[in-house]
Design a protein around this motif. Sequence first.
Motif, PDB file in Angstrom:
ATOM      1  N   GLY A 111      11.424   3.115   1.104  1.00  0.00           N
ATOM      2  CA  GLY A 111      12.885   3.119   1.102  1.00  0.00           C
ATOM      3  C   GLY A 111      13.453   4.361   0.443  1.00  0.00           C
ATOM      4  O   GLY A 111      14.424   4.957   0.939  1.00  0.00           O
ATOM      5  N   PHE A 112      12.863   4.791  -0.663  1.00  0.00           N
ATOM      6  CA  PHE A 112      13.354   5.995  -1.336  1.00  0.00           C
ATOM      7  C   PHE A 112      13.062   7.247  -0.520  1.00  0.00           C
ATOM      8  O   PHE A 112      13.865   8.186  -0.498  1.00  0.00           O
ATOM      9  N   LEU A 113      11.931   7.270   0.179  1.00  0.00           N
ATOM     10  CA  LEU A 113      11.638   8.425   1.037  1.00  0.00           C
ATOM     11  C   LEU A 113      12.595   8.487   2.230  1.00  0.00           C
ATOM     12  O   LEU A 113      12.867   9.581   2.749  1.00  0.00           O
ATOM     13  N   ASP A 114      13.092   7.342   2.675  1.00  0.00           N
ATOM     14  CA  ASP A 114      14.106   7.347   3.738  1.00  0.00           C
ATOM     15  C   ASP A 114      15.340   8.127   3.300  1.00  0.00           C
ATOM     16  O   ASP A 114      15.990   8.794   4.111  1.00  0.00           O
ATOM     17  N   VAL A 115      15.681   8.016   2.021  1.00  0.00           N
ATOM     18  CA  VAL A 115      16.886   8.673   1.495  1.00  0.00           C
ATOM     19  C   VAL A 115      16.586  10.089   1.019  1.00  0.00           C
ATOM     20  O   VAL A 115      17.295  11.044   1.368  1.00  0.00           O
ATOM     21  N   PHE A 116      15.525  10.239   0.227  1.00  0.00           N
ATOM     22  CA  PHE A 116      15.139  11.559  -0.285  1.00  0.00           C
ATOM     23  C   PHE A 116      13.950  12.064   0.532  1.00  0.00           C
ATOM     24  O   PHE A 116      12.807  12.040   0.088  1.00  0.00           O
ATOM     25  N   GLU A 117      14.242  12.541   1.730  1.00  0.00           N
ATOM     26  CA  GLU A 117      13.205  12.818   2.716  1.00  0.00           C
ATOM     27  C   GLU A 117      12.300  13.994   2.341  1.00  0.00           C
ATOM     28  O   GLU A 117      11.183  14.099   2.858  1.00  0.00           O
ATOM     29  N   ASN A 118      12.745  14.849   1.459  1.00  0.00           N
ATOM     30  CA  ASN A 118      11.926  16.004   1.063  1.00  0.00           C
ATOM     31  C   ASN A 118      11.226  15.796  -0.278  1.00  0.00           C
ATOM     32  O   ASN A 118      10.643  16.743  -0.823  1.00  0.00           O
ATOM     33  N   ALA A 119      11.283  14.585  -0.788  1.00  0.00           N
ATOM     34  CA  ALA A 119      10.667  14.315  -2.088  1.00  0.00           C
ATOM     35  C   ALA A 119       9.146  14.365  -1.996  1.00  0.00           C
ATOM     36  O   ALA A 119       8.554  14.077  -0.951  1.00  0.00           O
ATOM     37  N   GLU A 120       8.519  14.732  -3.108  1.00  0.00           N
ATOM     38  CA  GLU A 120       7.072  14.616  -3.225  1.00  0.00           C
ATOM     39  C   GLU A 120       6.736  13.200  -3.690  1.00  0.00           C
ATOM     40  O   GLU A 120       7.612  12.447  -4.119  1.00  0.00           O
ATOM     41  N   SER A 121       5.446  12.854  -3.607  1.00  0.00           N
ATOM     42  CA  SER A 121       5.033  11.489  -3.918  1.00  0.00           C
ATOM     43  C   SER A 121       3.927  11.460  -4.958  1.00  0.00           C
ATOM     44  O   SER A 121       3.057  12.339  -4.991  1.00  0.00           O
ATOM     45  N   ALA A 122       3.976  10.418  -5.788  1.00  0.00           N
ATOM     46  CA  ALA A 122       2.914  10.139  -6.750  1.00  0.00           C
ATOM     47  C   ALA A 122       2.581   8.651  -6.653  1.00  0.00           C
ATOM     48  O   ALA A 122       3.458   7.823  -6.392  1.00  0.00           O
ATOM     49  N   PHE A 123       1.291   8.308  -6.867  1.00  0.00           N
ATOM     50  CA  PHE A 123       0.859   6.921  -6.780  1.00  0.00           C
ATOM     51  C   PHE A 123      -0.057   6.604  -7.953  1.00  0.00           C
ATOM     52  O   PHE A 123      -0.894   7.424  -8.342  1.00  0.00           O
ATOM     53  N   LEU A 124       0.128   5.407  -8.511  1.00  0.00           N
ATOM     54  CA  LEU A 124      -0.705   4.950  -9.618  1.00  0.00           C
ATOM     55  C   LEU A 124      -1.175   3.530  -9.335  1.00  0.00           C
ATOM     56  O   LEU A 124      -0.428   2.718  -8.782  1.00  0.00           O
ATOM     57  N   ALA A 125      -2.415   3.249  -9.722  1.00  0.00           N
ATOM     58  CA  ALA A 125      -2.954   1.892  -9.605  1.00  0.00           C
ATOM     59  C   ALA A 125      -3.093   1.301 -10.996  1.00  0.00           C
ATOM     60  O   ALA A 125      -3.741   1.891 -11.861  1.00  0.00           O
ATOM     61  N   GLU A 126      -2.459   0.153 -11.221  1.00  0.00           N
ATOM     62  CA  GLU A 126      -2.545  -0.541 -12.502  1.00  0.00           C
ATOM     63  C   GLU A 126      -2.734  -2.028 -12.260  1.00  0.00           C
ATOM     64  O   GLU A 126      -2.330  -2.552 -11.221  1.00  0.00           O
ATOM     65  N   TYR A 127      -3.319  -2.709 -13.230  1.00  0.00           N
ATOM     66  CA  TYR A 127      -3.454  -4.157 -13.136  1.00  0.00           C
ATOM     67  C   TYR A 127      -3.527  -4.758 -14.525  1.00  0.00           C
ATOM     68  O   TYR A 127      -3.814  -4.067 -15.512  1.00  0.00           O
ATOM     69  N   ARG A 128      -3.237  -6.066 -14.595  1.00  0.00           N
ATOM     70  CA  ARG A 128      -3.304  -6.779 -15.866  1.00  0.00           C
ATOM     71  C   ARG A 128      -4.725  -7.281 -16.108  1.00  0.00           C
ATOM     72  O   ARG A 128      -5.306  -7.932 -15.242  1.00  0.00           O
TER      73      ARG A 128
END
Length: 216
Positions: A88-105
């Motif tokens: 959804g955020f990339l739909d609005v900020f189409e030129n944004a870069e991306s970061a991803f993190l994996a976390e768990y409890r």
Amino acid sequence: MIHELLEIDTIASSYMAQLRDINVQKDPTKFRNNIKRLSHLLAYEISKTLNYKLVKIQTPLSTANCRVLDEKIVIASILRAALPMHEGFLDVFENAESAFLAEYRSYRKDGGFDIMSGYIASPSLDGKTLIIVDPMLATGASIVTALGQLLKLGTPKHIHFVSIVSSNKGIETLVNNTNPKKSDIWTVATDNQLNDHGYIVPGLGDAGDLCYGQKL
């Protein structure tokens, strides 16, 4: 600063009602779409705080003076529940870069839990606007842990923390662990309670499972 979309009646109220409804939740596609729709609204509100520059655009008839976004943005998502928000955020900020993190409890015998971090992929954050998205801001432990990991990759000029549903406890945790002059907290709704397992009440359930199916 803390921003809540449901402080006034808007279409966000209808999307949130569907998101919470246990009957509507039976359809994962609708659940993901409602998260995306709320993310569009949150992104639009954030866009009002950003910087723009004046450019001349050639039209078929003449030139027009237009204002375009003048920010380097990185959208960071905590897997897996945040993926619809990320889209959804990339739909609005189409030129944004991306970061991803994996976390768990990781739960302890005393009933408490620790946040465990794994995979992380991110561009440099130096001088950029960092938007961290996660649908549920419960205890705040996950997003504070994520922030610690991300800040190893550079110093953003400003940070936006974005959730669909937040608890008062989660907001308090963020406020106590961030610089208020360089960060904002955005949420659609704020709920008062956390249960004994650290889940938001009334909340909406496990966002990751509702988006993509129950995990083992």
